[in-house]
Motif scaffolding. Structure first.
Motif, short mmCIF file in Angstrom:
data_model
loop_
_atom_site.label_atom_id
_atom_site.label_comp_id
_atom_site.label_asym_id
_atom_site.label_seq_id
_atom_site.Cartn_x
_atom_site.Cartn_y
_atom_site.Cartn_z
N GLU A 259 2.22 -30.31 29.44
CA GLU A 259 2.92 -31.46 30.01
C GLU A 259 2.88 -32.65 29.07
O GLU A 259 3.86 -33.41 28.96
CB GLU A 259 2.29 -31.83 31.36
CG GLU A 259 2.56 -30.85 32.48
CD GLU A 259 1.77 -29.56 32.34
OE1 GLU A 259 2.19 -28.53 32.93
OE2 GLU A 259 0.72 -29.57 31.64
N ILE A 260 1.75 -32.84 28.39
CA ILE A 260 1.66 -33.95 27.43
C ILE A 260 2.60 -33.71 26.25
O ILE A 260 3.31 -34.61 25.81
CB ILE A 260 0.20 -34.10 26.93
CG1 ILE A 260 -0.70 -34.55 28.08
CG2 ILE A 260 0.13 -35.09 25.78
CD1 ILE A 260 -2.17 -34.53 27.74
N ILE A 261 2.63 -32.48 25.75
CA ILE A 261 3.50 -32.16 24.63
C ILE A 261 4.96 -32.38 24.99
O ILE A 261 5.77 -32.82 24.16
CB ILE A 261 3.29 -30.70 24.16
CG1 ILE A 261 1.83 -30.48 23.77
CG2 ILE A 261 4.19 -30.39 22.97
CD1 ILE A 261 1.31 -31.37 22.69
N MET A 262 5.31 -32.15 26.24
CA MET A 262 6.69 -32.32 26.67
C MET A 262 7.14 -33.78 26.60
O MET A 262 8.34 -34.07 26.57
CB MET A 262 6.87 -31.79 28.10
CG MET A 262 6.83 -30.26 28.18
SD MET A 262 7.06 -29.66 29.88
CE MET A 262 8.79 -30.07 30.13
N CYS A 263 6.19 -34.70 26.57
CA CYS A 263 6.54 -36.12 26.40
C CYS A 263 7.11 -36.40 25.02
O CYS A 263 7.70 -37.45 24.80
CB CYS A 263 5.31 -36.99 26.61
SG CYS A 263 4.80 -37.10 28.32
N GLY A 327 -10.31 -28.25 24.39
CA GLY A 327 -9.44 -27.18 24.87
C GLY A 327 -8.62 -26.56 23.74
O GLY A 327 -8.81 -26.86 22.57
N GLU A 328 -7.72 -25.67 24.12
CA GLU A 328 -6.88 -25.00 23.14
C GLU A 328 -5.64 -25.83 22.80
O GLU A 328 -5.18 -26.64 23.60
CB GLU A 328 -6.46 -23.62 23.68
CG GLU A 328 -7.64 -22.68 23.92
CD GLU A 328 -7.19 -21.28 24.30
OE1 GLU A 328 -5.95 -21.04 24.34
OE2 GLU A 328 -8.06 -20.43 24.53
N ILE A 329 -5.13 -25.60 21.61
CA ILE A 329 -3.88 -26.24 21.21
C ILE A 329 -2.74 -25.49 21.87
O ILE A 329 -2.59 -24.28 21.66
CB ILE A 329 -3.72 -26.21 19.68
CG1 ILE A 329 -4.91 -26.89 19.01
CG2 ILE A 329 -2.41 -26.88 19.27
CD1 ILE A 329 -4.93 -26.74 17.49
N PRO A 330 -1.90 -26.16 22.66
CA PRO A 330 -0.83 -25.44 23.38
C PRO A 330 0.18 -24.81 22.43
O PRO A 330 0.59 -25.43 21.44
CB PRO A 330 -0.17 -26.54 24.22
CG PRO A 330 -1.18 -27.63 24.31
CD PRO A 330 -1.94 -27.58 23.03
N ASP A 331 0.58 -23.59 22.72
CA ASP A 331 1.61 -22.92 21.91
C ASP A 331 2.90 -23.72 21.85
O ASP A 331 3.62 -23.69 20.86
CB ASP A 331 1.91 -21.53 22.48
CG ASP A 331 0.78 -20.55 22.24
OD1 ASP A 331 0.07 -20.71 21.22
OD2 ASP A 331 0.60 -19.63 23.05
N ILE A 332 3.18 -24.44 22.90
CA ILE A 332 4.46 -25.15 22.99
C ILE A 332 4.59 -26.24 21.93
O ILE A 332 5.69 -26.70 21.64
CB ILE A 332 4.63 -25.74 24.41
CG1 ILE A 332 6.12 -26.04 24.68
CG2 ILE A 332 3.78 -26.98 24.60
CD1 ILE A 332 6.40 -26.37 26.12
#
Length: 490
Positions: A259-263, A327-332
């Motif tokens: 969700e953060i990356i989507m910003c 945490g993990e780095i999101p694939d997205i």
């Protein structure tokens, strides 16, 4: 070549006196003038029509008195001198629209009388020795003000809360001072704001997600403060135009969610033209030393010196280094294909390096050092053909380093501190380890990528020093140039 000129304004002006319609006078640009004023400067009639006066780098130690008699003056640049005080008569020049007094030796407080200049569009007092608090009127004194730069001083206290609705501010630079407290929520009234830099201060606040409502914000730097807590991004605060975000050297402690990356979906490019480093520094007759490598190491990650707009106009960057993000780095994150600089170093990331990073086809800088990442270095990273700096040192990575592509050009320093890594680039060679197969990202990754909208854009400037520094030569003096490039490019 630098010329040293003695200019006696009251008695040696025969040549200039013939220019009865003179409206623009530039004596700056590196000339070292010794300005000898006569006793009666009010009779300098040949300058009476001057509207724009450039006295940068003229070796002044005070404001020339003749300026107070220029009744039509709208633009005054007297930067890069040795001036210690601003005369009180300057605050009566209500015709001024642009005032630049940067890179001098100004001392004392910023006089509240500065707010008499209600026609100002640009105000630059950066890189001086100013102290005290920012006058509260600076947030409301001029409805026309677009550029406000007081960076590189010793100002203290809070940022003024007054930012009236309908203001035209496009650039605000408060960096490199001693300001503290919280960011004023009234900044949401700056609907035209494109550039905000409050780095290298003492702000103690949570992540200002509410800035995501600003429709034109492109550059945000919170670097080197005491911002803390989670990085949040509610649905209606989406940072629609963001190109550069620097949250480095703070106290953010959170997991980096999808969700953060989507910003940061504005960092996706469609129909992009790939530019590599050598192409750009040769473009537009750029005067850049192509033999000097742009990146060097520090214990806080990557250091990138400012190289000029020919290189930096296409920059897109995320810097989250030197925090406590876990945490993990999101694939997205691999969907942000416009990224040129990605620095996640010195955090608490775990898990593997996402193979989706192979999709970051514009990437030139990738720093994942000083984390707790494990597993192999993905073979997909060999597809990053523009990669010019790479660092995964001091993690828990294992297996062979991929031998193809750009990864084969980096030495042992990029991989040290991973005892189970081996490869031809490393001091530890591999012993017949099978090469991991090149795998396509799974369907879930592609599905997540589809949530993003695609934008076409070109972006502007950055300075980078253990975090993105919106400044010249990792300094504080180029935000005015950023503003002007924003006006040209967008």
């Amino acid at each position: 070549m630098i010329f040293k000129v003695k200019f006696h304004i009251s008695s040696s002006s025969d040549m200039l006196s013939k220019l009865q319609k003179l409206t623009v006078l530039g004596l700056g640009g590196g000339n070292k003038l010794s300005f000898l004023e006569g006793k009666n400067t009010s009779k300098v009639t040949f300058l009476s029509q001057v509207r724009a006066l450039d006295l940068t780098s003229c070796n002044f130690v005070h404001f020339p008195n003749f300026i107070q008699h220029l009744q039509e003056l709208t633009t005054l640049s007297i930067s890069n001198n040795n001036i210690k005080t601003i005369p009180s008569w300057l605050w009566n020049k209500t015709t001024l629209e642009s005032l630049e007094v940067s890179n001098n030796l100004l001392m004392g407080d910023i006089s509240p009388s500065i707010c008499n200049l209600q026609s100002l569009v640009e105000l630059d007092l950066s890189s001086n020795n100013l102290v005290g608090m920012i006058p509260s009127c600076l947030g409301s004194f001029s409805q026309s003000l677009q550029l406000l730069n007081v960076s590189g001083n010793k100002l203290t206290g809070n940022i003024p809360q007054i930012y009236v609705k309908g203001n035209l501010l496009q650039l605000i630079d408060f960096s490199s001072n001693k300001l503290y407290g919280q960011l004023p929520r009234a900044l949401v009234n700056c609907r035209m704001l494109e550039f905000l830099d409050v780095s290298r201060n003492h702000f103690n606040d949570s992540f200002p997600f509410w800035l995501g409502s600003l429709p034109k914000l492109k550059v945000l730097s919170l670097r080197d403060n005491q911002f803390h807590g989670a990085i949040m991004c509610p649905l209606k605060y989406t940072f629609p135009q963001l190109r550069i975000i620097d949250l480095s050297q703070n106290r953010f402690s959170t997991k980096l969610t999808s969700e953060i990356i989507m910003c940061f979906k504005s960092m996706i490019i469609s129909n992009k033209r790939q530019l590599d480093f050598k192409d750009v520094i040769h473009s537009d007759n750029a005067e850049i030393d192509i033999d000097s490598h742009p990146f060097s190491m520090s214990n806080k990650g990557v250091v990138m010196d400012y190289l000029g707009s020919q290189y930096l106009h296409h920059m897109v960057a995320i810097d989250l280094s030197c925090n406590k993000i876990s945490g993990e780095i999101p694939d997205i994150m691999g969907s942000l294909n416009g990224l040129v600089v990605l620095n996640l170093s010195n955090n608490m990331f775990t898990g593997s390096i996402p193979s989706s990073f192979g999709k970051l086809s514009s990437l030139e800088v990738l720093d994942l050092s000083l984390n707790s990442l494990s597993g192999n270095i993905p073979q997909q990273l060999t597809e990053l053909t523009f990669l010019d700096f790479f660092n995964v040192s001091f993690n828990n990575l294992s297996g062979p380093v991929p031998e193809n592509g750009q990864l084969s050009t980096f030495d042992n320093n990029s991989f040290e501190g991973n005892k189970d890594l081996c490869g031809i680039q490393l001091l530890k060679k591999c012993e017949d380890h099978p090469k991991p197969p090149l795998q396509k990202p799974d369907g879930d990754q592609d599905s997540e990528s589809g949530y993003f909208f695609e934008f076409y854009w070109m972006v502007i400037l950055i300075g980078y020093g253990g975090g993105l520094v919106v400044g010249l030569a990792v300094g504080d003096a180029f935000s005015v140039d950023v503003y002007r490039l924003l006006k040209k490019i967008f």
